[in-house]
Design a protein around this motif. Structure first.
Motif, PDB file in Angstrom:
ATOM      1  N   GLU A  52      -8.455   7.025 -15.389  1.00  0.00           N
ATOM      2  CA  GLU A  52      -8.150   7.634 -14.074  1.00  0.00           C
ATOM      3  C   GLU A  52      -6.808   8.364 -14.114  1.00  0.00           C
ATOM      4  O   GLU A  52      -6.666   9.471 -13.606  1.00  0.00           O
ATOM      5  CB  GLU A  52      -8.100   6.564 -12.975  1.00  0.00           C
ATOM      6  CG  GLU A  52      -9.443   6.117 -12.470  1.00  0.00           C
ATOM      7  CD  GLU A  52     -10.330   7.262 -11.995  1.00  0.00           C
ATOM      8  OE1 GLU A  52      -9.842   8.178 -11.309  1.00  0.00           O
ATOM      9  OE2 GLU A  52     -11.522   7.237 -12.329  1.00  0.00           O
TER      10      GLU A  52
ATOM     11  N   ALA B 121      -6.054  12.186 -13.649  1.00  0.00           N
ATOM     12  CA  ALA B 121      -5.233  12.663 -12.527  1.00  0.00           C
ATOM     13  C   ALA B 121      -4.206  13.683 -13.005  1.00  0.00           C
ATOM     14  O   ALA B 121      -3.965  14.705 -12.338  1.00  0.00           O
ATOM     15  CB  ALA B 121      -4.534  11.476 -11.861  1.00  0.00           C
TER      16      ALA B 121
ATOM     17  N   ILE C 240      -3.956   8.900  -6.073  1.00  0.00           N
ATOM     18  CA  ILE C 240      -4.525   7.719  -6.750  1.00  0.00           C
ATOM     19  C   ILE C 240      -4.330   6.547  -5.793  1.00  0.00           C
ATOM     20  O   ILE C 240      -3.204   6.154  -5.496  1.00  0.00           O
ATOM     21  CB  ILE C 240      -3.791   7.425  -8.069  1.00  0.00           C
ATOM     22  CG1 ILE C 240      -3.836   8.665  -8.978  1.00  0.00           C
ATOM     23  CG2 ILE C 240      -4.403   6.217  -8.773  1.00  0.00           C
ATOM     24  CD1 ILE C 240      -2.725   8.680  -9.992  1.00  0.00           C
TER      25      ILE C 240
ATOM     26  N   ASN D 145     -12.858   7.110   0.099  1.00  0.00           N
ATOM     27  CA  ASN D 145     -12.500   7.924  -1.060  1.00  0.00           C
ATOM     28  C   ASN D 145     -13.719   8.706  -1.550  1.00  0.00           C
ATOM     29  O   ASN D 145     -13.605   9.875  -1.956  1.00  0.00           O
ATOM     30  CB  ASN D 145     -11.960   7.047  -2.185  1.00  0.00           C
ATOM     31  CG  ASN D 145     -11.201   7.852  -3.206  1.00  0.00           C
ATOM     32  OD1 ASN D 145     -10.092   8.308  -2.932  1.00  0.00           O
ATOM     33  ND2 ASN D 145     -11.803   8.087  -4.356  1.00  0.00           N
TER      34      ASN D 145
ATOM     35  N   GLU E 141     -13.809  12.694  -2.112  1.00  0.00           N
ATOM     36  CA  GLU E 141     -14.052  13.200  -3.464  1.00  0.00           C
ATOM     37  C   GLU E 141     -15.336  14.042  -3.515  1.00  0.00           C
ATOM     38  O   GLU E 141     -15.379  15.080  -4.176  1.00  0.00           O
ATOM     39  CB  GLU E 141     -14.081  12.020  -4.441  1.00  0.00           C
ATOM     40  CG  GLU E 141     -14.312  12.373  -5.896  1.00  0.00           C
ATOM     41  CD  GLU E 141     -13.304  13.353  -6.506  1.00  0.00           C
ATOM     42  OE1 GLU E 141     -12.202  13.530  -5.976  1.00  0.00           O
ATOM     43  OE2 GLU E 141     -13.660  13.966  -7.532  1.00  0.00           O
TER      44      GLU E 141
ATOM     45  N   GLY F  88     -11.995  15.346  -8.815  1.00  0.00           N
ATOM     46  CA  GLY F  88     -10.912  14.526  -9.368  1.00  0.00           C
ATOM     47  C   GLY F  88      -9.634  14.490  -8.559  1.00  0.00           C
ATOM     48  O   GLY F  88      -8.650  13.892  -8.978  1.00  0.00           O
TER      49      GLY F  88
ATOM     50  N   ARG G  44      -8.723   9.820  -6.220  1.00  0.00           N
ATOM     51  CA  ARG G  44      -9.041   8.789  -7.216  1.00  0.00           C
ATOM     52  C   ARG G  44      -8.726   7.417  -6.672  1.00  0.00           C
ATOM     53  O   ARG G  44      -7.850   7.243  -5.823  1.00  0.00           O
ATOM     54  CB  ARG G  44      -8.240   9.054  -8.494  1.00  0.00           C
ATOM     55  CG  ARG G  44      -8.724  10.309  -9.194  1.00  0.00           C
ATOM     56  CD  ARG G  44      -7.811  10.731 -10.321  1.00  0.00           C
ATOM     57  NE  ARG G  44      -8.297  11.970 -10.899  1.00  0.00           N
ATOM     58  CZ  ARG G  44      -9.131  12.047 -11.934  1.00  0.00           C
ATOM     59  NH1 ARG G  44      -9.576  10.956 -12.518  1.00  0.00           N
ATOM     60  NH2 ARG G  44      -9.523  13.223 -12.384  1.00  0.00           N
TER      61      ARG G  44
END
Ligand code: UN1
Length: 506
Positions: A53, A57, A178, A193, A197, A207, A210
């Protein structure tokens, strides 16, 4: 019923969700606090998936920062629309997972819609400044640039809105978010989320949103210490925030901390009690006292203290009959988040009694399935002393004190370690100005309301507090600046080199 909801939100066949609630190694079980029963199990991240992840990111950020800010705003606009469409279902999911009543669950999703609108407008601003240079034909410019992947650590009590305050602004600022949600509300995080996304991906930008889920000791510590993450925005207890602050300071990173509150209402002698009493009841009892902004302390002018206490007890009596299933119509008070919170409530009430406080109403856990307690009012009797009131207990306990002068009331309200929200009820200009005094001698909190309660802030103002509350500001006003880096530039269009401060170097 819960299964239908999870299906509608795309969680029933989500690869990270087991709706039979079967836990096991690497899975966290999320419970319905109204019943104590499992809602589902959710797959946690391990160090390998965390690494993927984070690396992703960093890569996404390099692309996303070049997308023009107004285009980034369009992504947030579309996300806001999607939350509007799913407001009812998401509100219900928040209610199921953390025990908020339905109206408050939906209110939380409304905060997401509101901050999305705010962020869209902001996407056409993010204003820099120009300053006069001391040199002829020079200009000093200041511009704001995307910062990087940002880490958002959120608490169970606002399992969706606080992420959105951060994510909506971070996105228009060109950052990647994130999110490390509370493990008490992982389904809400997966749903929210997932929506963001999905929308972003459908617009060509995968992306950007996250999620990393896991124990603080595994995922939390790693995220906070991660040098690839220039900003950590953390909401939660003062204890957690102090740890985050230390680790981030050690790598000279940036923190936005929104930690505990110990919020007070002052009721002046001339206050309109028709406003004050319902505002205090909502502030103390709403969300079962589990908001950072919940009203925990009350300072009442001694001449009206008995009358205010009587009115509050009357209000609480009406509420007592409305404790129950958060999703039933008419419920005003849902459960606390878990059994440990019920124990914390009992300990605080016992302590208050030992310290000479008088319980005016409530004081008992409710004997039924789930983590229910009675909203409670404790009046300090022995010379206004009640040390337990200095602690933030995440439960519906209101401590009542009296005062003689407004100066004394302000000193008492400021006399705790936390500094999030505060309120005064008065119709007297001099009294309200003493509370808001421009020399800083009034309330020492980040929020200071007049004739409005301590909780329920709108997204338009900057949200956060002072002292052990952490000093961070989120959502409205110029809070966006923390998600960007500032760059100052001197531009010389004179055709000659001239040094500042008049220095000659020939
Ligand atoms: C929190 O409890 O962390 O002002 C946030 C309020 C809400 C947000 C609370 N809008 O009560």
């Amino acid at each position: 019923m819960a299964t239908d909801l999870l299906k509608r939100l795309g969680l029933a066949d989500h690869p990270r969700v087991r709706i039979d609630g079967a836990g096991g190694d690497g899975w966290a079980v999320t419970e319905n606090p109204a019943t104590g029963k499992a809602l589902a199990a959710v797959k946690l991240d391990d160090t390998a998936s965390y690494e993927r992840e984070l690396a992703g990111a960093v890569e996404t950020f390099k692309r996303f920062r070049s997308v023009p800010a107004p285009v980034r705003g369009q992504i947030v606009r579309a996300i806001g629309e999607e939350f509007r469409t799913h407001k009812k279902d998401l509100g219900e999911l928040v209610a199921l997972e953390v025990g908020k009543i339905r109206a408050e669950g939906e209110g939380e999703i409304q905060e997401i819609i509101d901050i999305a609108e705010f962020a869209v407008g902001l996407s056409r601003q993010l204003p820099g400044q120009i300053f006069p240079s001391e040199r002829a034909k020079h200009r000093i410019l200041e511009q704001w640039l995307p910062l990087g992947p940002i880490g958002v650590i959120s608490a169970f009590n606002f399992p969706a809105a606080v992420w959105a305050w951060n994510a909506a602004l971070a996105t228009v600022c060109g950052d990647v978010t994130i999110w490390k949600p509370s493990l008490l509300a992982p389904l809400t995080a997966l749903a929210c989320n997932g929506i963001a996304e999905r929308v972003s991906t459908s617009m060509g930008h995968p992306g950007v949103f996250r999620l990393v889920m896991g124990l603080d000791s595994v995922i939390g510590e790693r995220l906070v210490a991660d040098r690839r993450v220039p900003l950590i925005s953390a909401t939660g207890s003062c204890r957690m925030g102090k740890r985050v602050g230390q680790v981030v300071a050690d790598r000279v990173g940036r923190c936005l901390l929104e930690l505990g509150g110990n919020n007070a209402v002052i009721v002046a002698e001339d206050a309109d009690l028709k406003l004050a009493v319902p505002a205090i009841v909502f502030g103390a009892v709403g969300t079962a006292g589990q908001r950072c902004t919940s009203t925990r302390r009350l300072f009442v002018h001694e001449k009206i203290a008995d009358d205010v206490c009587r009115r509050l007890v009357d209000g609480y009596k009406q509420v007592m009959g409305k404790i129950g299933d958060p999703l039933s119509a008419g419920t005003l008070v849902g459960p606390l988040i878990n059994a440990a919170s019920v124990e914390g409530y009992k300990r605080a009430v016992d302590e208050a009694k030992k310290q000479g406080g008088t319980v005016l109403i409530g004081g008992e856990a409710v004997v039924r399935e789930g983590n229910y307690v009675q909203p409670t009012i404790v009046r300090a009797t022995a010379g206004n002393k009640l040390p337990i009131a200095r602690e933030e207990t995440f439960a519906p306990i209101l401590y009542v004190f009296t005062f003689k002068t407004i100066e004394e009331a302000i000193e008492l309200q400021n006399g705790v370690e936390q500094g999030l929200s505060s309120a005064i009820f008065t119709n007297n200009l001099l009294t309200s100005e003493a509370f808001l005094a421009a020399d800083g001698s009034g309330s020492d909190c980040g929020i200071a309301n007049v004739n409005a309660g301590t909780s329920g802030a709108e997204i338009g103002g900057a949200f956060g507090g002072e002292k052990e509350t952490g000093g961070g500001r989120e959502s409205g006003s110029d809070s966006w600046k923390v998600y960007m880096r500032r760059q100052t530039s001197v531009v010389n269009y004179s055709g000659k080199l001239e040094l500042a401060q008049g220095i000659k170097f020939e």
